[in-house]
Design an enzyme around this catalytic site. Structure first.
Site, mmCIF file in Angstrom:
data_model
loop_
_atom_site.group_PDB
_atom_site.id
_atom_site.type_symbol
_atom_site.label_atom_id
_atom_site.label_comp_id
_atom_site.label_asym_id
_atom_site.label_seq_id
_atom_site.Cartn_x
_atom_site.Cartn_y
_atom_site.Cartn_z
ATOM 1 N N LYS A 150 48.375 -29.956 72.415
ATOM 2 C CA LYS A 150 49.383 -30.063 73.238
ATOM 3 C C LYS A 150 50.356 -28.672 73.322
ATOM 4 O O LYS A 150 50.378 -27.956 72.369
ATOM 5 C CB LYS A 150 50.330 -31.008 72.550
ATOM 6 C CG LYS A 150 51.869 -31.292 72.878
ATOM 7 C CD LYS A 150 52.705 -32.186 72.339
ATOM 8 C CE LYS A 150 53.557 -31.608 71.305
ATOM 9 N NZ LYS A 150 54.428 -32.386 70.361
ATOM 10 N N ARG A 179 63.732 -30.495 63.069
ATOM 11 C CA ARG A 179 62.503 -29.772 63.806
ATOM 12 C C ARG A 179 63.091 -28.362 64.101
ATOM 13 O O ARG A 179 62.156 -27.553 64.591
ATOM 14 C CB ARG A 179 62.461 -30.596 65.136
ATOM 15 C CG ARG A 179 61.686 -31.529 65.093
ATOM 16 C CD ARG A 179 61.519 -32.862 66.299
ATOM 17 N NE ARG A 179 62.690 -33.445 66.457
ATOM 18 C CZ ARG A 179 63.090 -34.295 67.481
ATOM 19 N NH1 ARG A 179 62.013 -34.263 68.232
ATOM 20 N NH2 ARG A 179 63.988 -34.872 67.706
ATOM 21 N N GLN A 180 64.482 -27.945 64.091
ATOM 22 C CA GLN A 180 64.571 -26.583 64.310
ATOM 23 C C GLN A 180 64.697 -25.728 62.992
ATOM 24 O O GLN A 180 65.811 -25.707 62.179
ATOM 25 C CB GLN A 180 66.274 -26.611 64.682
ATOM 26 C CG GLN A 180 66.844 -25.195 64.966
ATOM 27 C CD GLN A 180 66.540 -24.404 66.261
ATOM 28 O OE1 GLN A 180 65.811 -24.997 67.207
ATOM 29 N NE2 GLN A 180 66.382 -23.157 66.354
ATOM 30 N N ARG A 229 54.105 -27.692 74.468
ATOM 31 C CA ARG A 229 55.568 -28.136 75.001
ATOM 32 C C ARG A 229 56.191 -27.355 76.032
ATOM 33 O O ARG A 229 55.950 -25.812 75.835
ATOM 34 C CB ARG A 229 56.439 -28.078 73.829
ATOM 35 C CG ARG A 229 57.760 -28.683 74.071
ATOM 36 C CD ARG A 229 58.418 -29.340 72.944
ATOM 37 N NE ARG A 229 57.967 -30.341 72.265
ATOM 38 C CZ ARG A 229 58.043 -31.669 72.689
ATOM 39 N NH1 ARG A 229 58.716 -31.873 74.062
ATOM 40 N NH2 ARG A 229 57.795 -32.756 72.272
ATOM 41 N N ASP A 234 91.782 -41.092 66.340
ATOM 42 C CA ASP A 234 91.189 -39.722 66.894
ATOM 43 C C ASP A 234 89.836 -39.329 66.922
ATOM 44 O O ASP A 234 89.109 -38.467 67.029
ATOM 45 C CB ASP A 234 91.946 -38.649 66.179
ATOM 46 C CG ASP A 234 91.721 -38.439 64.650
ATOM 47 O OD1 ASP A 234 91.066 -39.285 64.149
ATOM 48 O OD2 ASP A 234 92.196 -37.458 63.908
ATOM 49 N N HIS A 278 59.672 -33.417 58.832
ATOM 50 C CA HIS A 278 58.962 -32.982 59.998
ATOM 51 C C HIS A 278 58.116 -31.633 59.653
ATOM 52 O O HIS A 278 56.965 -31.429 60.028
ATOM 53 C CB HIS A 278 59.718 -32.194 61.030
ATOM 54 C CG HIS A 278 59.272 -31.896 62.251
ATOM 55 N ND1 HIS A 278 58.202 -32.415 62.911
ATOM 56 C CD2 HIS A 278 59.142 -30.349 62.851
ATOM 57 C CE1 HIS A 278 57.804 -31.647 64.074
ATOM 58 N NE2 HIS A 278 58.423 -30.647 63.987
ATOM 59 N N ASP A 311 48.458 -33.519 68.648
ATOM 60 C CA ASP A 311 48.452 -32.092 68.554
ATOM 61 C C ASP A 311 47.658 -31.587 67.058
ATOM 62 O O ASP A 311 47.454 -32.657 66.096
ATOM 63 C CB ASP A 311 49.616 -31.168 68.643
ATOM 64 C CG ASP A 311 50.578 -31.701 67.933
ATOM 65 O OD1 ASP A 311 50.431 -32.091 66.579
ATOM 66 O OD2 ASP A 311 51.836 -31.672 68.416
#
Ligand code: R5P
Length: 281
Positions: A181, A86-87, A183, A34, A119, A158
């Site tokens: 930079k 990154r969040q 985004r 599964d 990060h 950046d």
């Protein structure tokens, strides 16, 4: 102490074991019909060094299972690449602070955590065990020195990446600068016109992560239009999502290199030595 690794960190885990002269435990991995994951470790010691990058959702679940399988042994978790880091903020109402959710989940049953060029340093505060971040700047400087560039300019895409580029440049005694930079979407960025004089220069753009390659492809195009002699890309974490590596190769980058925090054919330098040094501390 013995070293255990999950499937996506088997090469790095093996190198760390070798660098520390510690036994490596062989683990078996499979999936049930599964799709649910299963693993089984070999014989553990009372201390475990667990090396595991969470490069996708499957490897994240595998790590959670591995932490549980190591119950009874004191675990130092090495998280070379931490997915979801990154969040690190709630950018919009209703969003999770994903980095915190993952950090909390991975802290259960773990005594110490080592991350590699995470990060954002703020993510470390979300772990519920002592956590430290190490940098691969010296390894990347060594790699750049081997490229045979003529007095390379180490360029950050950046401002946020400028301190990392400066650290790499410091090891090599090179010049450093950064671009600006914005985004636009997950795959597209805008780089502001720059005062960086690219004419005739060998330029190495450095960043913590290459994901889709949008940032570096855009920057490289601008630098080549500005007369750069060669443009190289070097990062810690080579995610290369959505064909990111090919995007950079097609954009005319002279070389694209990453470490083995995410294992791939682009892994030109290893995090093993720096991880081993941090464990010994
Ligand atoms: C963002 O803040 C990171 O440091 C990298 O610049 C970003 O993840 C690169 O993403 P991409 O390769 O998709 O442009």
């Amino acid at each position: 102490m013995k070293v255990v690794c999950t499937e996506k960190s088997q090469i790095l885990g093996s190198k760390v074991a070798k660098a520390l002269d510690l036994p490596l435990v062989y683990s078996q991995f499979k999936a049930f019909p599964d799709g649910e994951l299963y693993l089984k470790t070999g014989v553990l010691d009372n201390e475990t060094l667990l090396v595991s990058s969470t490069v996708d959702n499957q490897s994240l679940v595998q790590l959670l299972l591995m932490i549980d399988a190591c119950e009874g042994s004191e675990i130092t978790l090495v998280l070379p690449y931490m997915g979801y880091a990154r969040q690190d903020k709630r950018f919009n109402d209703g969003e999770p602070l994903s980095a915190r959710a993952i950090a909390r989940a991975l802290s259960t049953g773990v005594s110490r955590i080592i991350t590699v060029n995470i990060h954002e340093d703020s993510v470390l505060s979300h772990f519920r065990a002592p956590a430290e971040d190490i940098t691969l700047a010296p390894e990347m400087a060594r790699w750049i020195a081997s490229l045979g560039c003529d007095e390379p300019l180490i360029l950050a895409p950046d401002k946020g990446a400028a301190a990392f580029a400066a650290k790499i440049a410091e090891y090599g005694g090179w010049e450093t600068d950064h671009l600006s930079k914005t985004r636009l979407s997950g795959e597209e960025v805008r780089i502001a016109p720059t005062s960086v004089d690219a004419r005739g220069r060998d330029i190495v753009i450095t960043d913590d992560i290459i994901s889709t390659g949008g940032t570096l492809a855009t920057a490289a195009g601008m630098l080549k239009d500005g007369g750069a002699r060669s443009v190289h890309a070097a990062c810690v974490h080579g995610v290369f999502a959505s064909g990111g590596f090919a995007r950079l190769a097609a954009a005319g980058l002279a070389s694209v290199a990453s470490s083995d925090t995410i294992e791939s054919a682009a892994s030109a330098y290893s995090a093993a030595g720096m991880i081993a040094a941090a464990v010994k501390k």
